[in-house]
Enzyme design. Structure first.
Site, short mmCIF file in Angstrom:
data_model
loop_
_atom_site.label_atom_id
_atom_site.label_comp_id
_atom_site.label_asym_id
_atom_site.label_seq_id
_atom_site.Cartn_x
_atom_site.Cartn_y
_atom_site.Cartn_z
N HIS A 153 103.35 57.60 15.17
CA HIS A 153 102.20 57.01 15.80
C HIS A 153 101.46 57.96 14.98
CE1 HIS A 153 98.79 59.06 18.19
NE2 HIS A 153 99.60 58.68 19.56
N CYS A 210 98.35 53.59 19.19
CA CYS A 210 98.81 53.73 18.46
C CYS A 210 99.78 54.29 17.31
CB CYS A 210 97.99 55.39 18.45
SG CYS A 210 96.77 55.71 19.89
N GLN A 215 107.66 62.40 22.71
CA GLN A 215 107.91 61.78 23.24
C GLN A 215 109.20 62.94 23.40
OE1 GLN A 215 106.43 59.29 25.22
NE2 GLN A 215 104.97 59.44 24.05
N LYS A 248 102.32 66.06 27.48
CA LYS A 248 103.24 65.00 28.24
C LYS A 248 105.01 65.11 29.11
CE LYS A 248 101.27 62.47 24.23
NZ LYS A 248 101.34 60.75 24.20
N ASP A 250 108.68 64.74 14.55
CA ASP A 250 107.18 65.12 15.76
C ASP A 250 108.07 64.57 17.37
OD1 ASP A 250 105.68 63.68 18.13
OD2 ASP A 250 104.63 62.31 16.84
N1 PMP Z 1 103.28 61.49 18.51
C1 PMP Z 1 104.10 60.44 19.50
C2 PMP Z 1 105.06 60.07 19.19
C3 PMP Z 1 103.31 60.86 20.16
O1 PMP Z 1 103.66 59.34 21.71
C4 PMP Z 1 101.73 61.19 20.65
C5 PMP Z 1 100.77 60.83 21.70
N2 PMP Z 1 100.72 59.48 22.31
C6 PMP Z 1 101.18 61.30 19.57
C7 PMP Z 1 101.98 62.03 18.26
C8 PMP Z 1 100.23 62.50 20.07
O2 PMP Z 1 99.57 63.36 21.02
P1 PMP Z 1 98.66 64.13 21.72
O3 PMP Z 1 97.92 62.59 21.38
O4 PMP Z 1 98.67 64.83 22.85
O5 PMP Z 1 98.31 65.05 20.23
#
Ligand code: PMP
Length: 407
Positions: free
Chosen positions: A126, A365, A206, A229, A203
């Site tokens: 991401h 993203c 998810q 999430k 990270d």
């Molecule tokens: N890493 C992953 C794998 C994600 O799916 C996301 C959110 N889509 C993020 C990081 C970033 O999270 P946040 O926008 O809540 O900071």
């Protein structure tokens, strides 16, 4: 109507999330849970309780409301430590999201990097786990190494064994891809990095939602996730760090409550966690996440895992049964991304939206990943514990109607 081979799959937890019924009254089927989740009543009650009974800042005031808020805030920190099986609550740093936790790391570890050092990430990251490292690499003249994927969308371990080496200063990888829905082979990757003395960042944005909660077993130095999430409130992220790893971080943001002593020209800073929580934290959100975890802990975990797995299989089967649909990678749980031959994902997304199906379309993203797959975007359906087979039935019937129009 579609032919569901399986029995209906009702969610016993659906009624715990009032927004699901509200969305249904608005004609909406919510299948964008990897972006953010709906909230349990237990969280709404906790936020309500906090705001109705008296807000106060934490770690500052002597007064009773301040003591109550601090007690509730720190009790949430312990619950999160327990949820992740961290050694102690001092290893839990509150940030404003997974993104801000990763930025904290990229600034906090900058002093460890020497020009020519390598930072290793993967091709499926991401943007939140790509851009902070990319920019750190620019600032310090480091090399950003991208681990390739195999045909199932897993980080390729053979390539990783070559690319992770003595110049690797840090490895940062996702636990569960937000596009491909597959658990990554973290134990092998982390041990390769560790054998070269590199720091490891996972990270968990998810992954944390889907039942793997043991940072000690995982053996990473740092683990990050976002509360929103995990059925929790927004504006809150968590950075877990091993004690030795946290001790290596330089302070990043400066302000109230993170100092031990300050005069006009110098200051001494607190260690983790408070030293990395400059300014007033999102107090209600922290308390709310604690309540959310209490709620989640009260559920039959195996039943949740089984329900999500059955729904995922239903989703995957339904997509595979339809002609011209290409599922990306080999998703294992939680979500499926797909494209349809000859149909632009934006057109399909538009028609699904018109029929009240809330799914995500686009690059998710992860622009470099989609580019590497030769795709402008994809549709992603992502599941949560409150979804049921009726949701999927509505999705498939909207999908069939849309495809009839588009093809
Ligand atoms: N890493 C992953 C794998 C994600 O799916 C996301 C959110 N889509 C993020 C990081 C970033 O999270 P946040 O926008 O809540 O900071």
């Amino acid at each position: 109507a579609i032919e569901l081979n399986n029995m209906p799959l009702p969610s016993p937890w659906r009624a715990d999330f009032p927004a699901i019924a509200a969305l249904q009254r608005q004609g909406q089927t919510y299948l964008d849970n990897a972006a953010t989740t709906q909230k349990p009543q237990a969280l709404i009650d906790a936020l309500n309780h906090y705001y109705v009974n008296g807000a106060a800042n934490v770690h500052r005031a002597q007064h009773l409301p301040g003591a109550n808020a601090t007690q509730a805030f720190e009790s949430s920190r312990s619950k999160i430590a327990h949820w992740l099986n961290a050694d102690e609550s001092a290893q839990i740093v509150f940030t404003h999201g997974a993104t801000s936790a990763l930025n904290l790391l990229a600034y906090g570890l900058e002093h460890e990097c020497v020009a020519g050092d390598e930072i290793v990430i993967s091709a499926l990251e991401h943007h939140a786990n790509l851009l902070p490292w990319q920019q750190l690499a620019h600032r310090c003249d480091l090399k950003l190494i991208i681990l390739p994927l195999d045909t199932n969308g897993l980080i390729d371990l053979v390539a990783a064994a070559v690319l992770i080496g003595p110049r690797t200063r840090l490895l940062a990888v996702s636990q569960l891809s937000n596009v491909l829905g597959a658990w990554q082979p973290l134990p092998a990757l982390l041990s390769m990095a560790k054998s070269h003395g590199a720091l490891t960042v996972v990270d968990g944005a998810q992954g944390v939602v889907h039942g793997r909660h043991d940072v000690q077993a995982l053996g990473c130095d740092f683990y990050v996730f976002s509360s929103h999430k995990l059925y929790g409130p927004e504006g809150l992220g968590v950075l877990y760090g091993r004690n030795e790893a946290l001790a290596r971080l330089h302070h990043w943001q400066f302000g109230g409550e993170m100092v031990l002593t300050a005069d006009y020209h110098t200051a001494r800073f607190r260690p983790a966690p408070l030293g990395f929580e400059a300014g007033t934290p999102p107090i209600a959100s922290v308390i709310g996440l604690g309540a959310t975890l209490d709620y989640l802990a009260s559920l039959d975990h195996m039943a949740v895992v089984a329900h999500e797995a059955a729904l995922h299989q239903l989703l995957l089967d339904g997509l595979n049964r339809r002609e011209g649909i290409r599922v990306l990678g080999a998703p294992q749980l939680a979500l499926v991304s797909f494209v349809v031959e000859g149909v632009h994902n934006a057109d399909l997304a538009h028609l699904l939206t018109e029929q009240g199906i809330a799914v995500r379309a686009g690059h998710h993203c992860a622009m470099p990943l989609l580019k590497s797959l030769g795709l402008p975007g994809a549709i992603r359906v992502s599941l949560a514990l409150y979804n049921d087979s009726d949701d999927l039935e509505r999705f498939f019937s909207a999908l069939d109607q849309a495809l009839e129009l588009l093809r």
